[in-house]
Design a protein around this motif. Structure first.
Motif, PDB file in Angstrom:
ATOM      1  N   VAL A  29       0.840  -1.205   0.000  1.00 37.85           N
ATOM      2  CA  VAL A  29       0.000   0.000   0.000  1.00 37.85           C
ATOM      3  C   VAL A  29       0.873   1.252   0.000  1.00 37.85           C
ATOM      4  CG1 VAL A  29      -1.653   1.322   1.393  1.00 37.85           C
ATOM      5  CG2 VAL A  29      -1.993  -1.124   1.040  1.00 37.85           C
ATOM      6  N   ALA A  30       1.947   1.229   0.774  1.00 38.03           N
ATOM      7  CA  ALA A  30       2.849   2.384   0.812  1.00 38.03           C
ATOM      8  C   ALA A  30       3.479   2.618  -0.558  1.00 38.03           C
ATOM      9  CB  ALA A  30       3.934   2.175   1.869  1.00 38.03           C
ATOM     10  N   ARG A  31       3.851   1.564  -1.244  1.00 39.00           N
ATOM     11  CA  ARG A  31       4.458   1.696  -2.576  1.00 39.00           C
ATOM     12  C   ARG A  31       3.462   2.295  -3.570  1.00 39.00           C
ATOM     13  NH1 ARG A  31       9.316   0.445  -5.463  1.00 39.00           N
ATOM     14  NH2 ARG A  31       8.733   0.935  -7.579  1.00 39.00           N
ATOM     15  N   ILE A  32       2.220   1.839  -3.524  1.00 35.53           N
ATOM     16  CA  ILE A  32       1.191   2.352  -4.439  1.00 35.53           C
ATOM     17  C   ILE A  32       0.941   3.837  -4.180  1.00 35.53           C
ATOM     18  CG2 ILE A  32      -1.271   2.201  -5.003  1.00 35.53           C
ATOM     19  CD1 ILE A  32      -0.993  -0.857  -4.520  1.00 35.53           C
ATOM     20  N   VAL A  33       0.848   4.223  -2.925  1.00 33.57           N
ATOM     21  CA  VAL A  33       0.627   5.631  -2.579  1.00 33.57           C
ATOM     22  C   VAL A  33       1.812   6.477  -3.034  1.00 33.57           C
ATOM     23  CG1 VAL A  33       0.406   7.224  -0.625  1.00 33.57           C
ATOM     24  CG2 VAL A  33      -0.943   5.126  -0.691  1.00 33.57           C
ATOM     25  N   TYR A  34       3.030   5.979  -2.849  1.00 28.90           N
ATOM     26  CA  TYR A  34       4.231   6.714  -3.252  1.00 28.90           C
ATOM     27  C   TYR A  34       4.276   6.902  -4.770  1.00 28.90           C
ATOM     28  CZ  TYR A  34       9.145   7.850  -3.901  1.00 28.90           C
ATOM     29  OH  TYR A  34      10.320   8.465  -4.268  1.00 28.90           O
ATOM     30  N   GLU A  35       3.964   5.870  -5.527  1.00 27.88           N
ATOM     31  CA  GLU A  35       3.960   5.985  -6.993  1.00 27.88           C
ATOM     32  C   GLU A  35       2.892   6.963  -7.471  1.00 27.88           C
ATOM     33  OE1 GLU A  35       6.102   4.799  -9.242  1.00 27.88           O
ATOM     34  OE2 GLU A  35       7.281   3.920  -7.630  1.00 27.88           O
ATOM     35  N   ALA A  36       1.728   6.949  -6.843  1.00 22.93           N
ATOM     36  CA  ALA A  36       0.679   7.905  -7.204  1.00 22.93           C
ATOM     37  C   ALA A  36       1.138   9.329  -6.897  1.00 22.93           C
ATOM     38  CB  ALA A  36      -0.607   7.581  -6.453  1.00 22.93           C
ATOM     39  N   TYR A  37       1.796   9.514  -5.767  1.00 22.86           N
ATOM     40  CA  TYR A  37       2.324  10.829  -5.404  1.00 22.86           C
ATOM     41  C   TYR A  37       3.336  11.310  -6.443  1.00 22.86           C
ATOM     42  CZ  TYR A  37       5.346  14.196  -3.065  1.00 22.86           C
ATOM     43  OH  TYR A  37       6.108  15.286  -2.776  1.00 22.86           O
ATOM     44  N   LEU A  38       4.247  10.436  -6.861  1.00 22.35           N
ATOM     45  CA  LEU A  38       5.237  10.820  -7.857  1.00 22.35           C
ATOM     46  C   LEU A  38       4.576  11.170  -9.195  1.00 22.35           C
ATOM     47  CD1 LEU A  38       8.159   8.285  -7.315  1.00 22.35           C
ATOM     48  CD2 LEU A  38       8.069  10.695  -6.696  1.00 22.35           C
ATOM     49  N   PHE A  39       3.565  10.403  -9.584  1.00 23.13           N
ATOM     50  CA  PHE A  39       2.858  10.660 -10.840  1.00 23.13           C
ATOM     51  C   PHE A  39       2.243  12.053 -10.841  1.00 23.13           C
ATOM     52  CE2 PHE A  39      -0.960  10.637 -13.431  1.00 23.13           C
ATOM     53  CZ  PHE A  39      -0.475  10.161 -14.637  1.00 23.13           C
ATOM     54  N   PHE A  40       1.530  12.392  -9.775  1.00 20.74           N
ATOM     55  CA  PHE A  40       0.863  13.685  -9.730  1.00 20.74           C
ATOM     56  C   PHE A  40       1.854  14.826  -9.517  1.00 20.74           C
ATOM     57  CE2 PHE A  40      -2.801  10.923  -8.723  1.00 20.74           C
ATOM     58  CZ  PHE A  40      -3.592  11.300  -9.793  1.00 20.74           C
ATOM     59  N   ARG A  41       2.953  14.574  -8.853  1.00 15.49           N
ATOM     60  CA  ARG A  41       3.967  15.615  -8.692  1.00 15.49           C
ATOM     61  C   ARG A  41       4.604  15.951 -10.034  1.00 15.49           C
ATOM     62  NH1 ARG A  41       9.099  14.290  -5.439  1.00 15.49           N
ATOM     63  NH2 ARG A  41       9.934  14.060  -7.501  1.00 15.49           N
ATOM     64  N   ARG A  42       4.898  14.919 -10.825  1.00 11.35           N
ATOM     65  CA  ARG A  42       5.463  15.165 -12.159  1.00 11.35           C
ATOM     66  C   ARG A  42       4.479  15.917 -13.038  1.00 11.35           C
ATOM     67  NH1 ARG A  42       6.980   9.236 -12.423  1.00 11.35           N
ATOM     68  NH2 ARG A  42       8.894   9.152 -11.231  1.00 11.35           N
ATOM     69  N   ALA A  43       3.218  15.567 -12.948  1.00 10.39           N
ATOM     70  CA  ALA A  43       2.198  16.254 -13.745  1.00 10.39           C
ATOM     71  C   ALA A  43       2.076  17.707 -13.303  1.00 10.39           C
ATOM     72  CB  ALA A  43       0.859  15.540 -13.611  1.00 10.39           C
ATOM     73  N   GLY A  44       2.198  17.970 -12.022  1.00  7.59           N
ATOM     74  CA  GLY A  44       2.123  19.339 -11.503  1.00  7.59           C
ATOM     75  C   GLY A  44       3.313  20.173 -11.915  1.00  7.59           C
TER      76      GLY A  44
END
Length: 71
Positions: free
Chosen positions: A17-32
């Motif tokens: 779960v921590a890995r999935i949350v971290y990858e989602a965070y990185l995805f949206f940070r790159r998009a931002g």
């Protein structure tokens, strides 16, 4: 009494779960940051293909400057 196997399974689920949350965070940070969020995709990412095509179009057309007749 909880068996040690249940603790191991709980730890593994927590790590997943921590890995999935971290990858989602990185995805949206790159998009931002206006970067391509699919840079890490191996293949088959439609967004990556679209962004590469748009960058190629912009490089071809570019901004044309008018010549200055005064010097």
């Amino acid at each position: 009494m909880i068996h040690w196997q249940e603790w191991v399974v709980g730890a593994l689920v927590t790590l997943c779960v921590a890995r999935i949350v971290y990858e989602a965070y990185l995805f949206f940070r790159r998009a931002g940051e206006k970067r391509n969020p699919c840079d890490s995709c191996a293949s088959g990412c439609a967004l990556k293909d679209i962004m590469a095509e748009k960058q190629h179009e912009c490089a071809q057309h570019g901004t044309k400057r008018k010549k200055n007749c005064c010097g």
